[in-house]
Design an enzyme around this catalytic site. Structure first.
Site, short mmCIF file in Angstrom:
data_model
loop_
_atom_site.label_atom_id
_atom_site.label_comp_id
_atom_site.label_asym_id
_atom_site.label_seq_id
_atom_site.Cartn_x
_atom_site.Cartn_y
_atom_site.Cartn_z
N ASP A 1 43.98 35.89 34.53
CA ASP A 1 44.58 36.41 35.75
C ASP A 1 45.30 35.30 36.50
OD1 ASP A 1 44.77 38.51 37.91
OD2 ASP A 1 43.58 37.02 38.98
N GLU A 40 48.65 35.89 32.38
CA GLU A 40 49.45 36.61 33.36
C GLU A 40 50.34 35.54 33.99
OE1 GLU A 40 48.88 39.85 36.93
OE2 GLU A 40 47.53 38.11 36.92
#
Length: 696
Positions: free
Chosen positions: A348, A384
């Site tokens: 993330d 990401e």
């Protein structure tokens, strides 16, 4: 409890609470503490039974060994040192701290002002000092026995070219499935139950990507609104599975899940959050890292160390540039691979992990450490590729072996199919693996993780059912969530009884899903898209642990599910669609190119066609030109038509052709001989392959 540390000179290199078979060794990092106490608790965590100062310090590692202390023991820490917020120090021994290396977390956080290191409501705010004991309201660590029977289990290590990722949520996947036993719904064991695994196997999935399952916290503001942190992007325990996903509380349930998925041939990937923690800004609670060594664990504002430096939008940024914080992250990753047998990770806000001091550096310490690590370099790594800090958008900027979520694929494919003008050139980039972003540094054509939907944003069904986001249930006056969804409700906002609108929505969903499956790169499916799952227009269901966020198995469309199964199988059957290297438009010795683009009249695309903003159709002739002894050649002519029905001339020099896919037909995969000129229906993907001997 009459316990004490052994006087033996016992020093283990591992951090955390390590059970040796005869006792437990405790070790924790703090560079600026003056004393650290180990606190032991009753089995239910309600009563503190002992406080023992850790007796040894070597460098910045505090440690001690207690003989006879074993699995099931509940513990935490208290750290003594300066309370000097202006210089980044926030030690407060009144606050019980979770071990950053705890392998299991007991209890639940009960939100109370005592959990904060400062006194809420004081005029001096976070500069004040709170003397209340936080232990009654705080979670604790639990000592674990790492033993587990992995007999017969082996890592899969499937090539990226054969990977189909399914992003899903443990609770969302299992809460309403009629065949999952009630007592297993919402748990890891429910996730690994026969009905779920059977569904994924029949669909053709090769890897599940689970939204965060490391221990996370329900934010106080959500609890006060009777909501929960559903997605889980507020990690507090990087080594422990989320407690609410355990049926009986034991971490062996996690290992059982992994073993069952591996037995079914499915890899398990974890969505991990190492960019920040659940402690928030300097006005957040003191739960672990802040109390152990705020100045080391978190990036501080360069001008004012009192304030945390935030590139994540959560209030803090984990200081991965610090060697001991980097070690914690690497130890955590190695633990999930080596002990829990995880096959890979999705990071993330990964740009934050690549920041050396403040700027992103693809050659930085985090990437270098992973690339040289013999355990981590061989698993699947997905970034990401952005954060909210300056220079945070880094699509294509990560080094091998990282793959990257490609949001441009999502946006451009959605825009093409909703008939935005001038989208043909950008669509062709997405079909061949986004080479502008990824074809450098000897990166593979599988560097792009392609998606048309993900947990963050509209589902596939909502993409064709809503023009606007509808996040009212989140309690933020619909201000949250992305405003640009590139969606189209096809004539009605939300669910409708109109047969024409529903038919048009189905056709566009088929086209979107087919585009995902015929594109170079690695496809990722949002769990539930194959069922026609809707979140009623909520594109930010992070706090919706209810019917909004859960998959609706009861309303599943069997016809669309069957289409998705066959479309995934179609991709697997045709090697031309999943190549390892980027396609070249230059002809080989035989005059054949790996990729060529065509206009409807059968001629090659030229400058005028590429600049024609009204063009809504593109033909792609794709070849896999195999080296000697490798996979047989594979060839396909694809037509993607977002516009009206159009006659298309098939390429000459190859053929005769047969049509093997037409997403506008009820039976999309009914093979038939093709004509030299074919009518291509509106909003459809059509595929042709050379007709072999005996075909037709």
């Amino acid at each position: 409890m009459n316990v004490s540390f052994s006087e033996l000179d016992f020093l283990k290199p591992e951090l955390g609470a390590g059970y040796t078979g005869q006792g437990t060794h405790f070790a924790v990092f703090s560079a600026h503490a003056e004393k650290i106490e180990l606190c032991l608790f009753s089995e239910d965590g309600s009563k503190e039974t002992a406080r023992l100062p850790l007796p040894k310090r070597e460098g910045d590692i505090w440690s001690g060994y207690i003989e006879g202390l074993g699995p099931g023991t509940v513990y935490g820490y208290r750290a003594y040192g300066p309370y000097d917020p202006h210089n980044g120090h926030r030690f407060n021994p009144n606050k019980l701290l979770l071990d950053p290396y705890a392998k299991q977390v007991a209890g639940e956080i009960l939100w109370d002002d005592a959990l904060f290191g400062y006194t809420i409501g004081r005029p001096d705010g976070d500069l004040s000092f709170d003397e209340r004991d936080s232990a009654p309201f705080m979670v604790k660590g639990v000592i674990q026995d790492p033993a587990f029977d992995w007999d017969g289990e082996e890592a899969i290590r499937r090539p990226w070219t054969e990977t189909i990722i399914y992003e899903t949520h443990v609770r969302g996947m299992t809460m309403t499935h009629p065949a999952v036993p009630d007592e297993l719904r919402g748990t890891l064991l429910g996730m690994a139950s026969d009905p779920i695994i059977d569904h994924l196997v029949k669909l053709g999935i090769s890897a599940i990507e689970l939204l965060p399952i490391q221990y996370f916290v329900d934010d106080r503001y959500l609890v006060e609104r009777n909501l929960r942190n559903y997605w889980g992007y507020q990690t507090l325990g990087f080594f422990a599975p989320q407690s609410r996903y355990l049926k009986n509380g034991g971490i062996t349930e996690f290992k059982t899940m992994v073993k069952r998925f591996h037995a079914a041939g499915i890899e398990v990937l974890m969505d991990v959050v190492y960019n920040h923690t659940a402690e928030g800004s300097e006005r957040g609670p003191t739960l672990s890292f802040r109390g152990l060594d705020n100045l080391s664990y978190y990036r501080q504002s360069p001008e004012k160390p009192r304030h945390t430096y935030d590139t994540t939008g959560t209030g803090n940024t984990l200081n991965v540039a610090h060697p001991m914080v980097l070690r914690m992250v690497l130890d955590s990753l190695r633990y999930w691979v080596g002990v829990m047998h995880i096959d890979g990770f999705r990071f993330d806000l990964a740009s934050t992990l690549g920041r050396e001091y403040m700027e992103f550096d693809r050659e930085g310490g985090f990437f270098d450490a992973i690339r040289q690590d013999p355990v981590l370099a061989g698993v699947k790594l997905i970034a990401e590729p952005w954060d909210i800090g300056e220079g945070g958008y880094q699509l294509g900027g990560f080094p091998p072996p990282f793959r990257e979520w490609n949001d441009q694929f999502r946006d451009d494919v959605r825009r093409f199919w909703k008939r935005d003008g001038g989208m043909v050139p950008t669509l062709t980039e997405r079909l061949v693996g986004s080479p502008v972003q990824f074809n450098h540094s000897d990166r593979a054509a599988t560097s792009s993780i392609n998606l048309v939907s993900a947990h963050d944003g509209f589902t596939l069904m909502d993409t064709v059912s809503y023009n606007e986001k509808h996040n009212e249930a989140n309690g933020e006056d619909n201000r949250d969530g992305h405003p640009e969804n590139h969606s189209d409700n096809m004539g009605a906002e939300g669910a409708t009884d109109s047969a024409d609108i529903n038919s048009a929505r189905t056709r566009r969903r088929c086209a979107l899903f087919a585009t995902l499956m015929v594109s170079q790169g690695v496809p990722m499916i949002l769990g539930g898209d194959e069922l026609g799952n809707s979140q009623t227009g909520n594109n930010n269901a992070y706090c919706q642990d209810n019917e909004i966020g859960w998959l609706d198995w009861g309303s599943a469309s069997d016809a669309f599910l069957d289409f998705c199964r066959k479309m995934i199988a179609f991709r697997k059957e045709h090697p031309a669609l999943r190549q390892e290297r980027f396609l070249s438009g230059e002809p080989d010795e035989s005059g054949r190119a790996e990729i060529a683009w065509y206009k409807p009249d059968g001629s090659r695309m030229d400058d005028n066609a590429w600049s024609n903003g009204e063009l809504r159709l593109i033909g792609a002739h794709i070849c896999r030109i195999a080296p000697t002894g490798a996979m047989p050649e594979s060839e396909m002519f694809l037509v993607l038509n977002a516009g009206e029905e159009c006659e298309v001339a098939l390429p000459t020099g190859t053929g005769p052709w047969q049509c093997v896919l037409n997403t506008a037909q009820d039976d999309a995969f009914l093979a038939r001989p093709a004509r030299d000129r074919e009518m291509i229906a509106a909003q459809s993907v059509v595929a042709f392959i050379p007709q072999g001997p005996g075909d037709g």
